[in-house]
Design an enzyme around this catalytic site. Structure first.
Site, mmCIF file in Angstrom:
data_model
loop_
_atom_site.group_PDB
_atom_site.id
_atom_site.type_symbol
_atom_site.label_atom_id
_atom_site.label_comp_id
_atom_site.label_asym_id
_atom_site.label_seq_id
_atom_site.Cartn_x
_atom_site.Cartn_y
_atom_site.Cartn_z
ATOM 1 N N TYR A 207 0.779 -1.117 0.005
ATOM 2 C CA TYR A 207 0.148 -0.035 0.137
ATOM 3 C C TYR A 207 0.734 1.244 0.010
ATOM 4 O O TYR A 207 2.003 1.119 0.053
ATOM 5 C CB TYR A 207 -1.015 0.088 1.244
ATOM 6 C CG TYR A 207 -0.425 0.382 2.337
ATOM 7 C CD1 TYR A 207 0.656 -0.695 3.106
ATOM 8 C CD2 TYR A 207 -0.610 1.570 3.288
ATOM 9 C CE1 TYR A 207 1.235 -0.085 4.540
ATOM 10 C CE2 TYR A 207 0.175 1.859 4.192
ATOM 11 C CZ TYR A 207 0.887 1.160 4.884
ATOM 12 O OH TYR A 207 1.592 1.451 6.220
ATOM 13 N N LYS B 147 6.480 -1.958 2.201
ATOM 14 C CA LYS B 147 5.228 -1.360 2.666
ATOM 15 C C LYS B 147 4.111 -2.237 2.422
ATOM 16 O O LYS B 147 3.026 -1.820 1.645
ATOM 17 C CB LYS B 147 4.849 0.075 2.031
ATOM 18 C CG LYS B 147 3.961 0.990 2.820
ATOM 19 C CD LYS B 147 4.158 2.349 2.783
ATOM 20 C CE LYS B 147 3.120 3.162 3.413
ATOM 21 N NZ LYS B 147 3.138 3.226 4.805
ATOM 22 N N GLU C 102 11.368 2.730 14.582
ATOM 23 C CA GLU C 102 10.518 3.728 13.695
ATOM 24 C C GLU C 102 8.880 3.592 14.304
ATOM 25 O O GLU C 102 9.044 2.637 15.265
ATOM 26 C CB GLU C 102 10.123 3.436 12.377
ATOM 27 C CG GLU C 102 9.607 2.105 11.806
ATOM 28 C CD GLU C 102 9.600 1.906 10.447
ATOM 29 O OE1 GLU C 102 9.551 2.764 9.648
ATOM 30 O OE2 GLU C 102 9.493 0.833 10.041
ATOM 31 N N LEU D 74 10.865 1.634 7.024
ATOM 32 C CA LEU D 74 10.467 2.021 5.876
ATOM 33 C C LEU D 74 11.173 3.165 5.344
ATOM 34 O O LEU D 74 11.513 3.952 6.253
ATOM 35 C CB LEU D 74 8.900 2.278 5.973
ATOM 36 C CG LEU D 74 8.288 2.790 4.602
ATOM 37 C CD1 LEU D 74 7.969 1.392 3.947
ATOM 38 C CD2 LEU D 74 6.995 3.487 4.985
HETATM 39 N N1 PDD Z 1 2.584 5.297 7.211
HETATM 40 N N2 PDD Z 1 7.154 4.060 8.925
HETATM 41 C C1 PDD Z 1 6.061 3.323 8.683
HETATM 42 C C2 PDD Z 1 6.162 2.099 9.545
HETATM 43 C C3 PDD Z 1 5.014 3.871 8.104
HETATM 44 O O1 PDD Z 1 3.745 3.305 7.839
HETATM 45 C C4 PDD Z 1 5.019 5.119 7.511
HETATM 46 C C5 PDD Z 1 3.981 5.665 6.686
HETATM 47 C C6 PDD Z 1 6.333 5.987 7.699
HETATM 48 C C7 PDD Z 1 6.421 7.295 6.921
HETATM 49 O O2 PDD Z 1 6.539 7.315 5.658
HETATM 50 P P1 PDD Z 1 6.138 8.517 4.764
HETATM 51 O O3 PDD Z 1 6.892 9.587 5.163
HETATM 52 O O4 PDD Z 1 6.657 8.009 3.444
HETATM 53 O O5 PDD Z 1 4.686 8.689 4.822
HETATM 54 C C8 PDD Z 1 7.429 5.106 8.360
HETATM 55 C C9 PDD Z 1 1.707 5.766 6.300
HETATM 56 C C10 PDD Z 1 1.168 7.030 6.442
HETATM 57 C C11 PDD Z 1 0.320 4.830 6.880
HETATM 58 O O6 PDD Z 1 0.692 3.728 7.187
HETATM 59 O O7 PDD Z 1 -0.810 5.416 7.160
#
Ligand code: PDD
Length: 292
Positions: free
Chosen positions: A31, A146, A178, A202
């Site tokens: 996703y 992801k 994270e 991620l």
């Molecule tokens: N999540 N780490 C994890 C585990 C994440 O699920 C996300 C983003 C990030 C940050 O990535 P980015 O800056 O590309 O959004 C880091 C999304 C927003 C979610 O699962 O809703």
């Protein structure tokens, strides 16, 4: 909301997914969460590249997803979300096949779904900061992908909510990986620190932008592990992600970080990120120093 499934636009309520979909049966899918600001999608190419990377790692039959940028733009238009913020959610699974663990027969089409919703950022959390809890990182060792398999994130986030915390932060071998939906940063001795990119985190797009802001504006920056013990002593902590942007962390399990207020470097980065997003300034050292 008008959503998208496999080439068709239709009301979300009319979308039907097969019970034999591998996303439903095995969480065999990927996703992306993209944000649009007044109809402008932030870093769409980077999201598509990350999706393609995941598809390659999972050996999907299709790895070219740039058409999803047009799909996302179409969703913004059809749902009249050209004003304000919106979240675009994309999910791609290995398709529909009888439940056997091995890959489905060649030629099985992926399931490609996209939807959109208006989004209200949590401005109170962004200005006042949040409390987080630390939880053991019980996820698999490929969190650079992801994947839609998010059970450890779901359980951790629920635990956070039950403990008056806005985010749960994962700890692996004594070091922070994270958050459940964000990357994690510390400011120690004036240096902004975040964990290097490995299979354990991620590659966040917000993380990348924060690093770029640090580099362009000569804020000392280092990629290294942050140990749990160090986090308690840090001057500042913050999380970064598409939904949280740059949000200060002011408490860990109810105990203050520093003086319990959002730190100055965090707030500068938050402002610089907001300006970058809205395209009002190019972040350079000179602009950064003059403005903040
Ligand atoms: N999540 N780490 C994890 C585990 C994440 O699920 C996300 C983003 C990030 C940050 O990535 P980015 O800056 O590309 O959004 C880091 C999304 C927003 C979610 O699962 O809703």
């Amino acid at each position: 909301m008008i959503s998208y499934l496999n080439g068709h636009y239709l009301p979300k309520g009319e979308i039907a997914i097969s019970p034999d979909d591998r996303g439903f049966l095995f969480a065999d899918g990927l996703y992306e969460v993209m944000r649009s600001y007044d109809g402008e999608i932030f870093q769409p190419q980077a999201h598509i590249e990350r999706l393609s990377y995941g598809a390659e790692q999972l050996r999907f039959q299709q790895m070219e997803f740039s058409f999803l940028i047009e799909v996302a733009e179409e969703l913004i238009g059809r749902n009249q979300l050209n004003r304000g913020d919106a979240i675009i959610y994309i999910q791609v699974t290995r398709g529909i096949a009888p439940r056997l663990h091995k890959f489905p027969p060649p030629g099985t089409s992926l399931t490609v779904y996209a939807t959109i919703r208006p989004f209200q950022p949590k401005t109170d959390e962004m200005t006042e900061g949040i409390n987080v809890i630390f939880v053991p990182d019980q996820r698999w060792a490929r969190t650079d992908i992801k994947s839609i398999g998010l059970l450890p994130n779901v359980l951790a986030q629920q635990r956070a909510m039950e403990n008056n915390a806005a985010e749960a932060v994962f700890i692996r071998d004594g070091a922070i990986t994270e958050g459940t939906r964000s990357n994690f940063f510390a400011v120690i001795g004036g240096t902004v620190i975040t964990r290097p990119r490995t299979n354990y985190i991620l590659a966040g797009i917000t993380r990348k932008m924060v690093i770029e802001i640090c580099q362009k504006s000569s804020i000392p920056f280092q990629e290294r592990s942050i140990f749990e013990t160090e986090a308690h002593e840090a001057q500042e902590l913050f999380i970064a992600g598409t939904t949280v942007e740059v949000t200060p962390v002011v408490q860990i399990e109810g105990k203050n970080v520093g003086n319990g207020k959002p730190g100055p470097i965090t707030m500068k980065l938050q402002k610089a990120f907001a300006e970058l997003v809205h395209g009002t300034i190019e972040v350079t050292e000179k602009n950064f120093r003059n403005k903040y």
